[in-house]
Design an enzyme around this catalytic site. Structure first.
Site, PDB file in Angstrom:
ATOM      1  N   GLU A 218       6.098 -21.599  25.446  1.00  0.00           N
ATOM      2  CA  GLU A 218       6.330 -22.197  24.511  1.00  0.00           C
ATOM      3  C   GLU A 218       7.204 -23.479  24.744  1.00  0.00           C
ATOM      4  OE1 GLU A 218       5.242 -21.168  21.769  1.00  0.00           O
ATOM      5  OE2 GLU A 218       6.716 -22.269  20.238  1.00  0.00           O
TER       6      GLU A 218
HETATM    7  C1  LIG Z   1       2.029 -15.304  30.668  1.00  0.00           C
HETATM    8  C2  LIG Z   1       1.752 -16.407  29.757  1.00  0.00           C
HETATM    9  C3  LIG Z   1       1.527 -16.187  28.375  1.00  0.00           C
HETATM   10  C4  LIG Z   1       1.494 -17.427  27.460  1.00  0.00           C
HETATM   11  N1  LIG Z   1       0.936 -17.430  26.316  1.00  0.00           N
HETATM   12  C5  LIG Z   1       0.659 -18.317  25.372  1.00  0.00           C
HETATM   13  C6  LIG Z   1       0.217 -18.154  24.308  1.00  0.00           C
HETATM   14  O1  LIG Z   1       0.131 -17.083  23.825  1.00  0.00           O
HETATM   15  N2  LIG Z   1      -0.659 -19.186  23.672  1.00  0.00           N
HETATM   16  C7  LIG Z   1      -0.873 -20.396  24.084  1.00  0.00           C
HETATM   17  O2  LIG Z   1      -1.112 -21.231  23.542  1.00  0.00           O
HETATM   18  N3  LIG Z   1      -0.017 -20.605  25.295  1.00  0.00           N
HETATM   19  C8  LIG Z   1       0.304 -19.652  26.067  1.00  0.00           C
HETATM   20  N4  LIG Z   1       0.868 -19.759  27.237  1.00  0.00           N
HETATM   21  C9  LIG Z   1       0.763 -21.246  27.997  1.00  0.00           C
HETATM   22  C10 LIG Z   1       1.904 -21.987  28.202  1.00  0.00           C
HETATM   23  O3  LIG Z   1       2.501 -22.376  26.937  1.00  0.00           O
HETATM   24  C11 LIG Z   1       1.721 -23.085  29.285  1.00  0.00           C
HETATM   25  O4  LIG Z   1       1.462 -22.572  30.383  1.00  0.00           O
HETATM   26  C12 LIG Z   1       2.891 -24.083  29.355  1.00  0.00           C
HETATM   27  O5  LIG Z   1       3.078 -24.714  28.023  1.00  0.00           O
HETATM   28  C13 LIG Z   1       2.770 -24.974  30.320  1.00  0.00           C
HETATM   29  O6  LIG Z   1       1.538 -25.687  30.461  1.00  0.00           O
HETATM   30  P1  LIG Z   1       0.750 -25.499  31.893  1.00  0.00           P
HETATM   31  O7  LIG Z   1       0.509 -24.174  32.446  1.00  0.00           O
HETATM   32  O8  LIG Z   1      -0.410 -26.357  31.331  1.00  0.00           O
HETATM   33  O9  LIG Z   1       1.616 -26.340  32.731  1.00  0.00           O
HETATM   34  P2  LIG Z   1       1.606 -28.068  32.798  1.00  0.00           P
HETATM   35  O10 LIG Z   1       1.831 -28.638  31.447  1.00  0.00           O
HETATM   36  O11 LIG Z   1       0.472 -28.480  33.561  1.00  0.00           O
HETATM   37  O12 LIG Z   1       2.825 -28.205  33.644  1.00  0.00           O
HETATM   38  C14 LIG Z   1       2.918 -28.080  34.859  1.00  0.00           C
HETATM   39  C15 LIG Z   1       4.387 -28.352  35.613  1.00  0.00           C
HETATM   40  O13 LIG Z   1       4.458 -29.706  35.203  1.00  0.00           O
HETATM   41  C16 LIG Z   1       5.822 -29.980  34.444  1.00  0.00           C
HETATM   42  N5  LIG Z   1       5.388 -31.020  33.569  1.00  0.00           N
HETATM   43  C17 LIG Z   1       4.386 -31.246  32.393  1.00  0.00           C
HETATM   44  N6  LIG Z   1       4.306 -32.344  31.891  1.00  0.00           N
HETATM   45  C18 LIG Z   1       5.409 -33.083  32.477  1.00  0.00           C
HETATM   46  C19 LIG Z   1       5.806 -34.437  32.069  1.00  0.00           C
HETATM   47  N7  LIG Z   1       5.181 -35.187  30.964  1.00  0.00           N
HETATM   48  N8  LIG Z   1       6.859 -34.870  32.586  1.00  0.00           N
HETATM   49  C20 LIG Z   1       7.438 -34.186  33.692  1.00  0.00           C
HETATM   50  N9  LIG Z   1       6.965 -32.725  33.819  1.00  0.00           N
HETATM   51  C21 LIG Z   1       6.088 -32.221  33.494  1.00  0.00           C
HETATM   52  C22 LIG Z   1       5.819 -28.682  33.683  1.00  0.00           C
HETATM   53  O14 LIG Z   1       7.289 -28.520  33.221  1.00  0.00           O
HETATM   54  C23 LIG Z   1       5.618 -27.931  34.636  1.00  0.00           C
HETATM   55  O15 LIG Z   1       6.490 -27.607  35.569  1.00  0.00           O
HETATM   56  C24 LIG Z   1       1.196 -18.833  28.205  1.00  0.00           C
HETATM   57  C25 LIG Z   1       1.375 -18.877  29.372  1.00  0.00           C
HETATM   58  C26 LIG Z   1       1.604 -17.930  30.385  1.00  0.00           C
HETATM   59  C27 LIG Z   1       1.741 -17.899  31.973  1.00  0.00           C
END
Ligand SMILES: Cc1cc2nc3c(=O)[nH]c(=O)nc-3n(C[C@H](O)[C@H](O)[C@H](O)COP(=O)(O)OP(=O)(O)OC[C@H]3O[C@@H](n4cnc5c(N)ncnc54)[C@H](O)[C@@H]3O)c2cc1C
Length: 573
Positions: free
Chosen positions: A382
């Site tokens: 989220e």
């Molecule tokens: C157990 C679990 C349940 C989930 N449930 C759902 C769900 O029900 N529905 C759904 O849609 N999603 C769900 N998610 C997904 C979750 O919302 C995402 O994992 C989250 O939004 C982060 O996206 P990402 O994993 O692609 O990481 P990324 O966006 O790749 O981020 C990786 C790291 O980089 C940092 N970062 C990213 N962009 C920037 C920036 N511009 N500047 C600086 N730092 C940055 C982030 O803070 C993080 O530390 C779930 C994830 C998990 C692990």
């Protein structure tokens, strides 16, 4: 989402206090009976989602789903305050189970804000009556924080020149309830732009991967989804108009992030509520750990304070949403601050609870180890903490510019007025934090330092601390006046909250002044972005109130002593 026509959660007064209290007790008993600690540990070990329990919670057995469905669709029309209290309670029992229930809240949110009246009537009534489980499918392998990068497509299917449906193609990642839901709200790129579609389980071309093997929330089912020419009828395009998906997602963030904030709060307190009695019983060097100041003032007290500061913010945002202020994402920044404060505090509290248990904390039996793994997700899903920092900083930076630097000075003035009425609520110290923040922001503007992304995000942290302090002081003052909202948590009385508020405000002031100076100076030195202009922007320490911030620390240890007494029931506030 918070107008009457869009979402009753936002504008109705919700449950009466008795019904809410009964619901909180019922949730505790229902989950506690079904999953005592030993079973919780076994399910965690086996990486198993108790699907029957989740379905029981979201059906007429417990009926949690009714909470967030408006009365006109057969629900109870719970207010945001109700939903926060329920989310906190669920998370205090198990964040994984809470996540499974939340997935239906989240999955149906695009419907609240975007669906046509007929769609709402069909889908929301179905959730209320049948307990339909939803999954919220936004994230993709290459689109997480940056949802605009999504690659899942929705290709119109035409018959007689009319769009009769869409074929969805792509992959969704990390979807809570992914493997167990009945319906899925899927974000996909249609010709008119990103749009939400409601997809039934069992649709041809739609498959779910096996559950992920996760670090925590192992009682929650998380799975990838595969869409290969999966057909949805045109009537399942949420709102009937393409291109509204990201706007609809944005509109609910203020609200949904308050829910995840409540998870951080619930899990953090669950960890402390194990550490506190443990330390009262554990004798080392002849006395209980709870009598050792070096223990309580590091491992217990600061975490209780940070959690209660987060609660103050959550309750303030929830109250404003329930008053109708949150329409169209107007309180998204406040939701981000609530989530940031609560989930970071929850994580730190759970980590400290392991330490507080010593070697026992490192074993599974005492559960704090599980709580720590579980609560870890709250700073990721989220919206990650870094995205929260960015959201907070960008918005308040604009406010600073628009008001020619008055934004936090005005906030400080309001806090000083509160301090004049309530000397002991911490408002005067919170005002110092806001004044220092105004100085830091101004130095950043003068030196154009926010070109450094790190500085911008650190400002997000400082802003959350200063605003958290102001809000906590207001809550403490309200509690001293006997003026808390009916549904506010009443774990601590006004005197205890005032002591906590003072401790939090001192911490916030110290952080804003010292870290602020550090980042302003750090971005100004050398040849990094900002360069020579930044060097000239470094304010003298006094203009940021370093002396005042130091003077404000007076009384800190005495306040921490009194908070420890309250937490351990030693009766002196
Ligand atoms: C157990 C679990 C349940 C989930 N449930 C759902 C769900 O029900 N529905 C759904 O849609 N999603 C769900 N998610 C997904 C979750 O919302 C995402 O994992 C989250 O939004 C982060 O996206 P990402 O994993 O692609 O990481 P990324 O966006 O790749 O981020 C990786 C790291 O980089 C940092 N970062 C990213 N962009 C920037 C920036 N511009 N500047 C600086 N730092 C940055 C982030 O803070 C993080 O530390 C779930 C994830 C998990 C692990």
């Amino acid at each position: 989402m918070m107008t009457t026509s869009q979402n009753a959660v936002g504008t109705q007064s919700g449950l009466d206090v008795e019904t809410l209290t009964m619901m909180l007790d019922t949730i505790r008993d229902y989950v506690g009976d079904a999953i005592p600690d030993e079973r919780l540990l076994q399910l965690d070990h086996d990486d198993e989602c108790p699907v029957d329990l989740v379905r029981g919670m979201c059906s007429d057995q417990l009926g949690i789903q009714l909470l967030f469905i408006p009365e006109e669709y057969g629900g109870m029309g719970g207010a945001t305050m109700d939903v926060y209290r329920v989310c906190e309670r669920m998370a205090s029992l198990d964040v994984g189970i809470a996540t499974s229930v939340l997935a239906t809240f989240l999955g149906s949110d695009p419907l609240f804000v975007g669906a046509t009246p007929d769609q709402k009537s069909q889908w929301l009534t179905e959730i209320a009556e049948r307990g339909t489980l939803y999954a919220y499918g936004a994230t993709e392998p290459d689109a997480g924080s940056d949802l605009a990068a999504l690659r899942t497509t929705a290709t119109p299917v035409l018959a007689d020149g009319r769009v009769v449906g869409y074929r969805l193609n792509g992959r969704k990642q990390w979807i809570s309830n992914g493997g167990i839901a009945d319906k899925y709200t899927i974000l996909a790129s249609a010709p008119g732009g990103p749009s939400w579609f409601v997809l039934d389980r069992g649709t041809e071309g739609f498959t779910q991967h096996r559950p992920e093997d996760k670090h925590g929330i192992r009682l929650s089912n998380t799975a990838a989804l595969f869409l290969e020419d999966a057909f949805v009828p045109a009537g399942n395009l949420v709102g009937g108009v393409e291109g509204q998906g990201l706007i609809q997602a944005q509109k609910v963030f203020g609200y949904t992030r308050v829910m995840v904030a409540a998870f951080g709060l619930g899990a953090g307190w669950a960890a402390l509520d194990r550490a506190i009695p443990y330390s009262a019983a554990r004798i080392q060097a002849g006395t209980p750990l709870s009598e050792k100041q070096g223990y309580t003032h590091k491992l217990i007290v600061p975490h209780a304070v940070a959690l209660e500061a987060a609660r103050a913010f959550i309750e303030a945002v929830a109250t404003r949403i329930d008053a109708g202020e949150g329409a169209d994402g107007a309180l998204n920044t406040e939701g981000a601050i609530a989530k940031y404060l609560a989930t970071e505090a929850g994580n730190r509290a759970a980590d400290a609870a392991i330490q507080a248990h010593g070697g026992y904390g490192y074993t599974r039996e005492y559960l704090v180890e599980k709580i720590k793994r579980d609560v870890r997700i709250t700073t990721i899903y989220e919206g990650t903490s870094e995205i929260m920092e960015m959201t907070i900083a960008r918005d308040r930076w604009q406010q600073h510019l628009k008001t020619a630097g008055r934004y936090y000075l005005d906030r400080a003035a309001a806090l000083r007025a509160l301090d004049a009425r309530h000397r002991d609520a911490g408002a005067g110290i919170a005002a110092l934090a806001c004044e220092a923040l105004a100085g830091v922001l101004e130095a950043c503007r003068a030196g154009r330092l926010t070109r450094n992304q790190h500085v911008l995000l650190r400002l997000g942290e400082l802003i959350a601390a200063a605003e958290g302090a102001g809000c906590f002081a207001e809550r403490a003052a309200a509690a001293l006046d006997g003026d808390l909202p009916d549904k506010a948590d009443r774990r601590f009385d006004g005197t205890a909250l005032a002591a906590m508020s003072r401790v939090f405000a001192r911490d916030a002031t110290h952080k804003v002044v010292c870290d602020g100076l550090r980042w302003v100076t750090g971005a100004g030195a050398g040849a990094g972005a900002g360069g020579a202009q930044a060097a000239s922007a470094v304010p003298p320490q006094t203009s940021l109130g370093l002396d005042a911030a130091c003077a404000a620390q007076e009384g800190l240890i005495a306040d921490m002593d009194s908070i420890a007494d309250v937490l351990y029931g030693r009766g002196v506030a």
